[in-house]
Design a protein around this motif. Sequence first.
Motif, short mmCIF file in Angstrom:
data_model
loop_
_atom_site.label_atom_id
_atom_site.label_comp_id
_atom_site.label_asym_id
_atom_site.label_seq_id
_atom_site.Cartn_x
_atom_site.Cartn_y
_atom_site.Cartn_z
N GLY A 406 -43.59 -14.21 13.16
CA GLY A 406 -44.74 -14.55 13.99
C GLY A 406 -45.08 -16.02 13.93
O GLY A 406 -44.86 -16.68 12.92
N THR A 407 -45.60 -16.53 15.05
CA THR A 407 -46.03 -17.93 15.09
C THR A 407 -47.33 -18.01 15.90
O THR A 407 -47.69 -17.06 16.60
CB THR A 407 -44.95 -18.82 15.74
OG1 THR A 407 -45.31 -20.18 15.59
CG2 THR A 407 -44.79 -18.50 17.22
N ALA A 408 -48.03 -19.11 15.80
CA ALA A 408 -49.30 -19.27 16.50
C ALA A 408 -49.10 -19.23 18.01
O ALA A 408 -48.21 -19.89 18.54
CB ALA A 408 -49.96 -20.58 16.08
N ALA A 456 -52.86 -14.09 12.93
CA ALA A 456 -53.34 -14.89 11.79
C ALA A 456 -53.04 -16.37 11.98
O ALA A 456 -53.90 -17.23 11.76
CB ALA A 456 -52.70 -14.37 10.50
N LEU A 457 -51.83 -16.70 12.42
CA LEU A 457 -51.45 -18.10 12.59
C LEU A 457 -52.18 -18.74 13.77
O LEU A 457 -52.39 -19.96 13.78
CB LEU A 457 -49.94 -18.21 12.76
CG LEU A 457 -49.12 -17.87 11.51
CD1 LEU A 457 -47.63 -17.87 11.82
CD2 LEU A 457 -49.42 -18.84 10.37
N LEU A 465 -55.92 -24.30 9.43
CA LEU A 465 -55.44 -23.69 8.19
C LEU A 465 -53.93 -23.66 8.27
O LEU A 465 -53.37 -23.11 9.22
CB LEU A 465 -56.01 -22.28 8.04
CG LEU A 465 -57.54 -22.18 8.03
CD1 LEU A 465 -57.97 -20.73 8.07
CD2 LEU A 465 -58.11 -22.88 6.80
N ASN A 466 -53.26 -24.23 7.32
CA ASN A 466 -51.83 -24.52 7.47
C ASN A 466 -50.89 -23.35 7.18
O ASN A 466 -49.68 -23.51 7.29
CB ASN A 466 -51.45 -25.70 6.56
CG ASN A 466 -52.18 -26.96 6.97
OD1 ASN A 466 -52.47 -27.15 8.15
ND2 ASN A 466 -52.50 -27.82 6.00
N SER A 467 -51.40 -22.21 6.78
CA SER A 467 -50.51 -21.09 6.47
C SER A 467 -51.22 -19.78 6.71
O SER A 467 -52.46 -19.70 6.72
CB SER A 467 -50.04 -21.16 5.01
OG SER A 467 -51.13 -20.93 4.13
N ALA A 468 -50.42 -18.71 6.88
CA ALA A 468 -50.99 -17.38 7.07
C ALA A 468 -51.73 -16.95 5.81
O ALA A 468 -52.75 -16.24 5.90
CB ALA A 468 -49.88 -16.39 7.40
N ARG A 474 -59.22 -16.24 3.97
CA ARG A 474 -60.54 -16.41 4.60
C ARG A 474 -60.99 -15.13 5.31
O ARG A 474 -62.16 -14.74 5.19
CB ARG A 474 -60.52 -17.56 5.60
CG ARG A 474 -61.84 -17.69 6.35
CD ARG A 474 -61.80 -18.75 7.43
NE ARG A 474 -61.79 -20.10 6.88
CZ ARG A 474 -62.01 -21.20 7.63
NH1 ARG A 474 -62.25 -21.07 8.93
NH2 ARG A 474 -61.97 -22.38 7.07
N TYR A 475 -60.09 -14.50 6.03
CA TYR A 475 -60.48 -13.37 6.88
C TYR A 475 -60.13 -12.01 6.29
O TYR A 475 -60.56 -10.98 6.82
CB TYR A 475 -59.80 -13.49 8.25
CG TYR A 475 -60.28 -14.65 9.08
CD1 TYR A 475 -61.37 -14.52 9.94
CD2 TYR A 475 -59.64 -15.88 9.02
CE1 TYR A 475 -61.80 -15.58 10.71
CE2 TYR A 475 -60.06 -16.96 9.78
CZ TYR A 475 -61.15 -16.80 10.62
OH TYR A 475 -61.57 -17.85 11.39
N GLY A 476 -59.32 -11.98 5.23
CA GLY A 476 -58.87 -10.71 4.68
C GLY A 476 -57.63 -10.22 5.39
O GLY A 476 -57.27 -10.69 6.47
N PRO A 477 -56.94 -9.22 4.82
CA PRO A 477 -55.69 -8.72 5.42
C PRO A 477 -55.89 -8.10 6.80
O PRO A 477 -54.97 -8.04 7.60
CB PRO A 477 -55.20 -7.68 4.41
CG PRO A 477 -56.41 -7.29 3.63
CD PRO A 477 -57.28 -8.50 3.58
N ASN A 478 -57.12 -7.64 7.09
CA ASN A 478 -57.40 -7.02 8.39
C ASN A 478 -58.02 -8.02 9.38
O ASN A 478 -58.47 -7.61 10.45
CB ASN A 478 -58.33 -5.82 8.22
CG ASN A 478 -57.68 -4.69 7.48
OD1 ASN A 478 -56.48 -4.46 7.62
ND2 ASN A 478 -58.43 -3.99 6.66
#
Length: 598
Positions: A406-408, A456-457, A465-468, A474-478
């Motif tokens: 995945g990518t942004a 996430a990205l 934020l430079n990484s997943a 910050r946001y949690g796994p969900n």
Amino acid sequence: MKLNYKDIISLENLERGLQRTKSNVSPGIDGEVKSQITPKRLSKLHEELAKQKYKPTPSKKVGIAKPDGGTRYLSISSQIDKVVQGALLEKLEAILEPEFDDKSFGGRKGLGCHDALKEIKYQWKGIIWIIKVDIEKYFDRINHEYLLEKLEAYCDQSTIELIRKLLKVGYVDIHNLNDRSEYKIEGIQQGSLISPILSNLYLNELDVYVKEQLIPIYNKGGARKKDPDYSKRYSLTDKDKEILIEYPALKESILRIKHNEFAKGPKFSAMHATDPDYRRLHYVRYIDDFQLGFIGPRNEAQEINAKIQEKLEEMHLKVNQGKSKIYHSNDRGIKFLGMYIRYYSHNMVKKRNDSEEQEKDLVNLVPRLQAQAVTVVHFRAPVDSMLKRLVEKGLAKQRKDGTARGTAFVKYSMFEDEQIVNRFSSIIRGIVNYYSCINKRSDLWKVLAVIRKSCALTLGFKHKLNSAARVYARYGPNLKVRNNLGIETATIFYPKSLKTRIDFNTRSNKITYPEVIESEIAKVEGSTKTNLKIASVCEFEGCDITQNLEAHHINPISNISKRKDLTTFEKALIQRKRKIVMLCKKHHQILHKRKVLE
């Protein structure tokens, strides 16, 4: 009974036609949208139609990339033309729907892809050959006069002339305004309200031909004969009988051994696989995508294929030979409505009795092999092509080893955090819902994991934020999004389990061909360097204007964040890190003078 032109153009029916059109969609060449069609405008349209002075406006032609490559062109009609199409559809559906065959599923009210797939799953038992015939550029090749001749049985002459006008209006290519193309004798505009029902009427002749001409010829016998070798598998040889004279307790074990040896052979069926007195032909169609399943010898499958192609030529249609083929049901790569379909060879499974008492019995030391059912088709998700599509759309990148990560998705970074998460959730939900009927749903984990990481990205790109890992911290796994009060407003839709459960969503025709990735991304028009339609109402505080909105890029935050004269609205944009905002012309001019917007 034929459709009456006066009933179609009545004010009541035109109002129903208006209701059939969608709101908040791209306008045609004239720029009008649904909310601008007033009762006065409908009365004027009624007068134009009554006096035969109505002239359709050329449609706006837009190209959309196909999932399997190539480009599909959609035509966006003017709003007034959509009203006329809706009024026609209102009456055409009532008279044509009862005429259509029950093996036609596409473009029909209350029917969808899952209805067609369910037909194959439970009706196509023990298929040997799958005959796939592809019509080349079907919508572009529909012959106008041939279609209008079919309509003569259902419509009066004035109605036919109205449909003729809509067929021949042509389009303007928005990417090449100097190219003014017109339909002359062929083609139906994809995207118009009446194109599905007219295209179904055109191919209904093929449906009737298969049902009344081919199926009666190629359906033979009430049931397959039993295979004599299957019943002989328990026959005891003289040697077997000698052993049993001395050890009679081994009889059941010997019978099981003989059964298992037969099961390990090339065939394991109680019925005769090549019964010369048994044939079955099945047919299913979704718009222009159709295929036939046949039980019988290959030479007869070739006959059926030739007859289908001959019939299509009679209907002024051309077959794409490169995409047409006769498959054996065990072949890989057979695709229909975004699914791989395959009849797997039988697999052996051991059957044991778990009772401790019976396990001690000599007979149960020899497990009996059973065959898994091979008569029912298996559906599988085309994971490789789905990942490839994510890469093409910019949600993923391809690694050197060929896998995808995945990518942004930069285009979505223009949205609020809540919108970003909700849009990615829509993509995941669409995939999970469409592929609810596959035989191995766990295959989807590869695709869903890439989409979640892309989400996430995308949040990471927006907030630098430079990484997943930092995003998840910050946001949690969900990927939970909270407002200023700490209340959760969005969370990524991600299934806890993908346990296989064959579930056909036939109660809703919203389950359509799996262009879920394309359809969700297409809701954001343009690219990161052009205007993006990210809201349907002016976003200036307190404004509720919905028409003629303009998308504008905000100046770099570093240039304005230190200003002391910012309004509450401007401060909110900076806090939320918005890069684009939709404004009405008035508020755009106000903020433009303050040099907050470019």
